[in-house]
Design an enzyme around this catalytic site. Sequence first.
Site, PDB file in Angstrom:
ATOM      1  N   CYS A 131       0.854  -1.186   0.000  1.00 27.92           N
ATOM      2  CA  CYS A 131       0.000   0.000   0.000  1.00 27.92           C
ATOM      3  C   CYS A 131       0.892   1.240   0.000  1.00 27.92           C
ATOM      4  O   CYS A 131       1.776   1.369   0.844  1.00 27.92           O
ATOM      5  CB  CYS A 131      -0.891  -0.031   1.240  1.00 27.92           C
ATOM      6  SG  CYS A 131      -1.649   1.536   1.658  1.00 27.92           S
ATOM      7  N   GLU A 132       0.659   2.140  -0.947  1.00 28.00           N
ATOM      8  CA  GLU A 132       1.503   3.328  -1.011  1.00 28.00           C
ATOM      9  C   GLU A 132       1.202   4.325   0.104  1.00 28.00           C
ATOM     10  O   GLU A 132       1.993   5.234   0.337  1.00 28.00           O
ATOM     11  CB  GLU A 132       1.394   4.000  -2.382  1.00 28.00           C
ATOM     12  CG  GLU A 132       0.120   4.738  -2.653  1.00 28.00           C
ATOM     13  CD  GLU A 132       0.115   5.392  -4.029  1.00 28.00           C
ATOM     14  OE1 GLU A 132       1.048   5.193  -4.829  1.00 28.00           O
ATOM     15  OE2 GLU A 132      -0.844   6.114  -4.307  1.00 28.00           O
ATOM     16  N   HIS A 133       0.100   4.161   0.793  1.00 24.14           N
ATOM     17  CA  HIS A 133      -0.242   5.100   1.858  1.00 24.14           C
ATOM     18  C   HIS A 133       0.394   4.748   3.195  1.00 24.14           C
ATOM     19  O   HIS A 133       0.671   5.633   4.003  1.00 24.14           O
ATOM     20  CB  HIS A 133      -1.763   5.178   2.022  1.00 24.14           C
ATOM     21  CG  HIS A 133      -2.441   5.633   0.781  1.00 24.14           C
ATOM     22  ND1 HIS A 133      -3.574   5.027   0.294  1.00 24.14           N
ATOM     23  CD2 HIS A 133      -2.137   6.613  -0.097  1.00 24.14           C
ATOM     24  CE1 HIS A 133      -3.944   5.626  -0.831  1.00 24.14           C
ATOM     25  NE2 HIS A 133      -3.086   6.587  -1.091  1.00 24.14           N
ATOM     26  N   HIS A 134       0.602   3.434   3.444  1.00 23.47           N
ATOM     27  CA  HIS A 134       1.154   3.003   4.729  1.00 23.47           C
ATOM     28  C   HIS A 134       2.384   2.104   4.573  1.00 23.47           C
ATOM     29  O   HIS A 134       2.976   1.723   5.566  1.00 23.47           O
ATOM     30  CB  HIS A 134       0.091   2.253   5.545  1.00 23.47           C
ATOM     31  CG  HIS A 134      -1.108   3.090   5.832  1.00 23.47           C
ATOM     32  ND1 HIS A 134      -2.272   2.998   5.080  1.00 23.47           N
ATOM     33  CD2 HIS A 134      -1.327   4.061   6.750  1.00 23.47           C
ATOM     34  CE1 HIS A 134      -3.148   3.873   5.542  1.00 23.47           C
ATOM     35  NE2 HIS A 134      -2.603   4.521   6.553  1.00 23.47           N
ATOM     36  N   GLN A 137      -4.872  -0.551  -4.919  1.00 22.61           N
ATOM     37  CA  GLN A 137      -5.466  -1.675  -5.640  1.00 22.61           C
ATOM     38  C   GLN A 137      -6.190  -1.223  -6.900  1.00 22.61           C
ATOM     39  O   GLN A 137      -6.144  -1.900  -7.924  1.00 22.61           O
ATOM     40  CB  GLN A 137      -6.405  -2.446  -4.705  1.00 22.61           C
ATOM     41  CG  GLN A 137      -6.964  -3.697  -5.330  1.00 22.61           C
ATOM     42  CD  GLN A 137      -7.778  -4.513  -4.342  1.00 22.61           C
ATOM     43  OE1 GLN A 137      -7.483  -4.528  -3.157  1.00 22.61           O
ATOM     44  NE2 GLN A 137      -8.794  -5.191  -4.826  1.00 22.61           N
ATOM     45  N   HIS A 161      -6.047  -5.981   2.908  1.00 22.55           N
ATOM     46  CA  HIS A 161      -5.074  -4.928   3.146  1.00 22.55           C
ATOM     47  C   HIS A 161      -4.669  -4.898   4.615  1.00 22.55           C
ATOM     48  O   HIS A 161      -5.517  -4.737   5.502  1.00 22.55           O
ATOM     49  CB  HIS A 161      -5.669  -3.570   2.738  1.00 22.55           C
ATOM     50  CG  HIS A 161      -5.885  -3.465   1.265  1.00 22.55           C
ATOM     51  ND1 HIS A 161      -5.116  -2.661   0.469  1.00 22.55           N
ATOM     52  CD2 HIS A 161      -6.773  -4.085   0.429  1.00 22.55           C
ATOM     53  CE1 HIS A 161      -5.525  -2.772  -0.797  1.00 22.55           C
ATOM     54  NE2 HIS A 161      -6.517  -3.631  -0.838  1.00 22.55           N
ATOM     55  N   CYS A 176      -3.134  -2.605   6.079  1.00 23.20           N
ATOM     56  CA  CYS A 176      -3.360  -1.275   6.665  1.00 23.20           C
ATOM     57  C   CYS A 176      -4.766  -1.192   7.271  1.00 23.20           C
ATOM     58  O   CYS A 176      -5.005  -0.366   8.151  1.00 23.20           O
ATOM     59  CB  CYS A 176      -3.123  -0.164   5.633  1.00 23.20           C
ATOM     60  SG  CYS A 176      -4.067  -0.326   4.124  1.00 23.20           S
TER      61      CYS A 176
END
Length: 182
Positions: free
Chosen positions: A72-75, A113, A141, A143
């Site tokens: 995940c690019e956010h976490h 995703q 996920h 996250c």
Amino acid sequence: MDVEAAQQAVTDLLKALGKDPYSVHLADTPRRVAEAYAEMLTPRAFTMTTFPNDEGYDELVLARSIPVQSLCEHHMLPFHGVAHVGYLPGERILGLSKLARVVEMFARDLQVQERLTKQVADWLQDRLQPLGVGVVIEAEHMCMAHRGVRVSGSSTVTSALKGVLRTNPASRQEFFALVHAA
């Protein structure tokens, strides 16, 4: 990827978290983490192998339950699940293992995703030029499972359809029925 800089960043992160990166238990952690991210974020090279569709095959080709894992690019936490990738052949057919290779190529990146699903479909449509492409990804996920809402076992489903799999209701229905067939 600058593995040395990544190692230093992990060392700095450990310090920021109040950990001693030079302790006997963590001394090699920065190297391991940097190498792990380098591996997870570097796709393996492959050659797209296609063959003439000499038989004029005009039915759906579907590879179900291709394992997929990404970050995940956010976490920067993993998500994993399965991809279902299908296409309606045009003039060429694709070597079947290449469906999994395309999924892996885009999954080995910091991702969301939705983008991953679209990238696989767009790439196949652009390079293979089939009558249609369908991609469904189902993933859990970390996250969501390990932080925030802490819901484990939940899966997120995304889809991307191109060509007749998008525009023709019967083809679209067949694709989704085969994706979910037992």
